[in-house]
Design a protein around this motif. Structure first.
Motif, PDB file in Angstrom:
ATOM      1  N   TYR A 443       0.808  -1.211   0.000  1.00 49.59           N
ATOM      2  CA  TYR A 443       0.000   0.000   0.000  1.00 49.59           C
ATOM      3  C   TYR A 443       0.849   1.273   0.000  1.00 49.59           C
ATOM      4  N   SER A 476      -9.308  -7.113  14.240  1.00 50.23           N
ATOM      5  CA  SER A 476      -8.323  -6.492  15.131  1.00 50.23           C
ATOM      6  C   SER A 476      -8.939  -6.042  16.455  1.00 50.23           C
ATOM      7  N   ARG A 478     -10.776  -3.473  16.753  1.00 53.44           N
ATOM      8  CA  ARG A 478     -10.620  -2.019  16.786  1.00 53.44           C
ATOM      9  C   ARG A 478     -11.879  -1.319  17.270  1.00 53.44           C
ATOM     10  N   GLU A 527      -6.131  -0.748  11.621  1.00 49.03           N
ATOM     11  CA  GLU A 527      -6.367  -1.764  10.594  1.00 49.03           C
ATOM     12  C   GLU A 527      -7.506  -2.677  11.030  1.00 49.03           C
ATOM     13  N   ASN A 528      -8.159  -3.292  10.043  1.00 51.44           N
ATOM     14  CA  ASN A 528      -9.239  -4.220  10.396  1.00 51.44           C
ATOM     15  C   ASN A 528      -8.714  -5.574  10.848  1.00 51.44           C
ATOM     16  N   TYR A 534       0.852  -6.318   6.923  1.00 51.80           N
ATOM     17  CA  TYR A 534      -0.411  -5.731   6.454  1.00 51.80           C
ATOM     18  C   TYR A 534      -0.536  -4.301   6.969  1.00 51.80           C
ATOM     19  N   VAL A 535       0.051  -3.371   6.201  1.00 55.58           N
ATOM     20  CA  VAL A 535       0.030  -1.942   6.518  1.00 55.58           C
ATOM     21  C   VAL A 535      -0.612  -1.232   5.336  1.00 55.58           C
ATOM     22  N   THR A 536      -1.730  -0.577   5.578  1.00 59.58           N
ATOM     23  CA  THR A 536      -2.542  -0.061   4.474  1.00 59.58           C
ATOM     24  C   THR A 536      -2.553   1.467   4.440  1.00 59.58           C
ATOM     25  N   LYS A 538      -4.557   3.241   5.680  1.00 56.63           N
ATOM     26  CA  LYS A 538      -4.947   3.778   6.987  1.00 56.63           C
ATOM     27  C   LYS A 538      -3.781   4.539   7.617  1.00 56.63           C
ATOM     28  N   TYR A 551      -1.874   4.481  15.434  1.00 61.93           N
ATOM     29  CA  TYR A 551      -1.887   3.242  14.660  1.00 61.93           C
ATOM     30  C   TYR A 551      -2.134   1.997  15.501  1.00 61.93           C
ATOM     31  N   GLY A 553      -2.207  -2.167  14.321  1.00 59.31           N
ATOM     32  CA  GLY A 553      -2.129  -3.067  13.179  1.00 59.31           C
ATOM     33  C   GLY A 553      -0.891  -3.928  13.191  1.00 59.31           C
TER      34      GLY A 553
END
Length: 634
Positions: A443, A476, A478, A527-528, A534-536, A538, A551, A553
């Motif tokens: 990403y 996650s 969240r 993150e979901n 997995y770093v998007t 977001k 953050y 994630g």
């Protein structure tokens, strides 16, 4: 012949199971006539049917040219003498003594339709069970249909019901012999015409494992899809015959829901076709739903919106595919030119993927196509894993030497089937966000010094914390963290999750989001899912906008950042309360807050810079390089 019940058995190449089906009906010991209709069998099914006709006086084999399932059922009903009729497939079975029970209570109630339970032969579990509160209830068909739709238990197949023969004739209720999906409109009409529907808890229909309805998507798919869209339009027109007056609102709303479900099924097949030579999208009236969506009953509105959204997504995906820039290049090539190229087929892909930059830099010995007619001659096929199940109808044969690529940008835990080792063994290469992928697709592509906000001052930040989360994927946890954090600090939420704020002006998508983030000191960047690598966006969007991401994630997130002090990581705090306390400190202490912006004026982490530079080349260009490398390795 006088009989209580006529059982219409449609068989087609059911040599292995037809005898078991017929025995299960005969074993019910009810005064029953059994009408066998041959669906064009080429195996020994016909001989079995003839043997039962010869042995049992109540068994009749219809001898006529086969004209499809709808015509066969209509002909069977026309030959029936029973008070009630049921339809049975030659590979299914009827439970012992169940027909007698259904007939007795149905006849006593003079019900037009009698509903029993359908059981999976493999698991013995109930399929499409009606709500238990309907058991032993008799009601008008429209009310029964509404109850099933509201419970998401409506099954458009005519199996599982017993129908009063005289009622079928009075209503002139017959299957449309021109429709591949005649069941859809027939079942809807049956419920609307029925004065009495009796729901029971009697398990009587045992369903065998079915082969997929579309054996060859290239051949069967286009007419199947067109007919579903046609049926959706017919159901829409049917719904329009009812008003939205309070007495009819829920009924009308459920018919619209059914129509939208059919449209969703049709467009799902449309987007799975992807072969220019065999399909042209017919006109339809699905989008007229937008004109009446506010009139839909609140009890069913979310279901209608879900069906409509999914159908629209499928349609948009098809239109994006139809207008892709790759296929005209391939279609304009001569066969001789194409023979000299390595074809990369993108079997399916996300709607956001664009190919213009790739085509401009593609190696001369490669072509990219999205047209599936090339699937057998392609050198390599790229499968986008999320949503792949929406595009497959049975197995795809992998020719010897063909290279398959597993493409993914989503957390695997969101689609557990992607973790299946047997499935993954089929693929030769992976193209995803993981650092160990053959072609890394992260990403952070495009995250450049030239794009980030500079010269940040505390005075620019009039607001404190904002959040823009709409997805309810919550692996996650969240949602729980945010809920607790909001007990201690105010958060302006612009997404569907805990929404309490709205954007001003026209929503221009990503541009509006970046402008919004730039107004805040902090942005919730949760993150979901929590997975390595997995770093998007977001994380990256707040950094670009000039804000500080809070953050949650990937545990190795700092491998994917320009500096270690560009974010606030929830992992560094023992609780949301402790994090809130620190955020309040940053509100008051400009020096503490500004240390999260120092990276903007300093050299970036060199490892991260190199990772970003690799992304200057399209992943498909790098795929070509990897494919060439596989040649040299062999």
């Amino acid at each position: 012949m006088t009989s209580s019940l006529s059982v219409i058995v449609l068989f087609e190449n059911h040599e292995q199971c037809l005898a078991g089906c017929l025995d299960s009906v005969i074993d019910n010991h009810l005064a029953t006539e059994i009408i066998l209709v041959n669906g064009g069998s080429t195996d020994g099914s016909t001989a079995i049917a003839r043997s039962y006709e010869a042995k049992y006086p109540n068994v009749t084999l219809i001898k006529q040219p086969y004209r499809g399932v709808a015509a066969a059922r209509n002909h069977g009903v026309g030959k029936a003498h029973g008070e009630y009729v049921i339809f049975v497939s030659g590979d299914d079975k009827i439970g012992g003594a169940s027909l007698g029970k259904l007939y007795c209570i149905g006849s006593a109630a003079q019900a037009d339709m009698v509903c029993g339970l359908i059981i999976d032969q493999r698991t013995s579990r109930v399929i499409d069970s009606c709500p238990t509160h309907l058991y032993d209830q008799v009601m008008p068909g429209i009310e029964g249909f509404t109850a099933l739709v509201k419970a998401n238990a409506y099954n458009p197949l005519p199996y599982g019901y017993m129908y009063r023969k005289e009622w079928l004739e009075q209503c002139n209720l017959s299957f449309d012999e021109e429709s591949i999906n005649a069941d859809e409109f027939w079942m809807q009409s049956a419920f609307l015409f029925a004065n009495k529907v009796l729901f029971t808890s009697i398990a009587f229909y045992y369903l065998a494992p079915k082969p997929l309805l579309i054996h060859d998507i290239d051949l069967d798919g286009p007419p199947h899809a067109k007919d579903l869209l046609r049926t959706g339009a017919l159901l829409f027109d049917l719904a329009k015959s009812y008003s939205f007056e309070e007495s009819q609102r829920i009924y009308n709303s459920c018919i619209y829901a059914n129509a939208l479900r059919v449209y969703m099924s049709g467009f799902r097949i449309v987007t799975a076709l992807r072969t220019h030579s065999i399909f042209e999208l017919p006109t339809h009236n699905m989008h007229s739903f937008k004109e009446i969506k506010n009139d839909i009953s609140s009890e069913i509105s979310s279901l209608c919106q879900m069906y409509y959204s999914r159908a629209s997504d499928f349609e948009q995906e098809y239109q994006a595919w139809l207008n892709n820039p790759c296929d005209p290049i391939v279609s304009n090539m001569t066969e001789v030119e194409l023979e000299q190229k390595r074809i990369i087929l993108v079997y399916n892909g996300p709607a956001w993927q664009h190919y213009e930059d790739t085509l401009a830099n593609l190696p001369p010995n490669y072509v990219i196509t999205l047209d599936r007619k090339y699937k057998d001659r392609a050198f390599a096929i790229v499968f986008y894993m999320p949503g792949l199940n929406e595009h497959l109808y049975g197995d795809i044969e992998k020719p010897e030497g063909q290279i398959w690529i597993r493409w993914n940008m989503e957390p695997e835990t969101k689609f557990l089937w992607m973790l299946n080792e047997e499935l993954n063994d089929v693929f030769d290469l992976r193209m995803d966000y993981h650092s160990y992928a053959d072609i890394v697709c992260p990403y952070y592509a495009g995250f450049k010094v030239s794009k980030i906000a500079l010269n940040i001052t505390p005075e620019q930040k009039k607001n404190k914390i904002c959040m823009l989360i709409s997805s309810r994927v919550n692996q996650s946890r969240r949602e729980e963290y945010v809920a607790e954090l909001m007990q201690y600090v105010d958060i302006d939420s612009y997404g569907r999750l805990y929404k309490n704020s709205s954007m001003e002006g026209e929503d221009k998508g990503w541009e509006s989001k970046i402008a919004l983030y730039g107004q805040y000191k902090f942005v919730i960047a949760f993150e979901n899912s929590i997975l390595e690598d997995y770093v998007t966006e977001k994380l990256y969007d707040p950094l670009l906008a000039g804000s500080v991401p809070i953050y949650m994630g990937a545990p190795n997130v700092h491998e994917f950042t320009p500096a270690s002090d560009c974010l606030i990581n929830t992992d560094y705090f023992t609780s949301p309360k402790e994090l809130a306390s620190y955020l309040k400190q940053c509100y008051e202490d400009d020096t503490e807050y500004m240390k999260y912006h120092r990276w903007r004026e300093e050299p970036w982490n060199e490892t991260f810079v190199k990772k970003v530079e690799i992304q200057d080349e399209s992943p498909f260009i790098r795929l070509c390089q990897v494919l060439d490398g596989k040649d040299s390795d062999q």
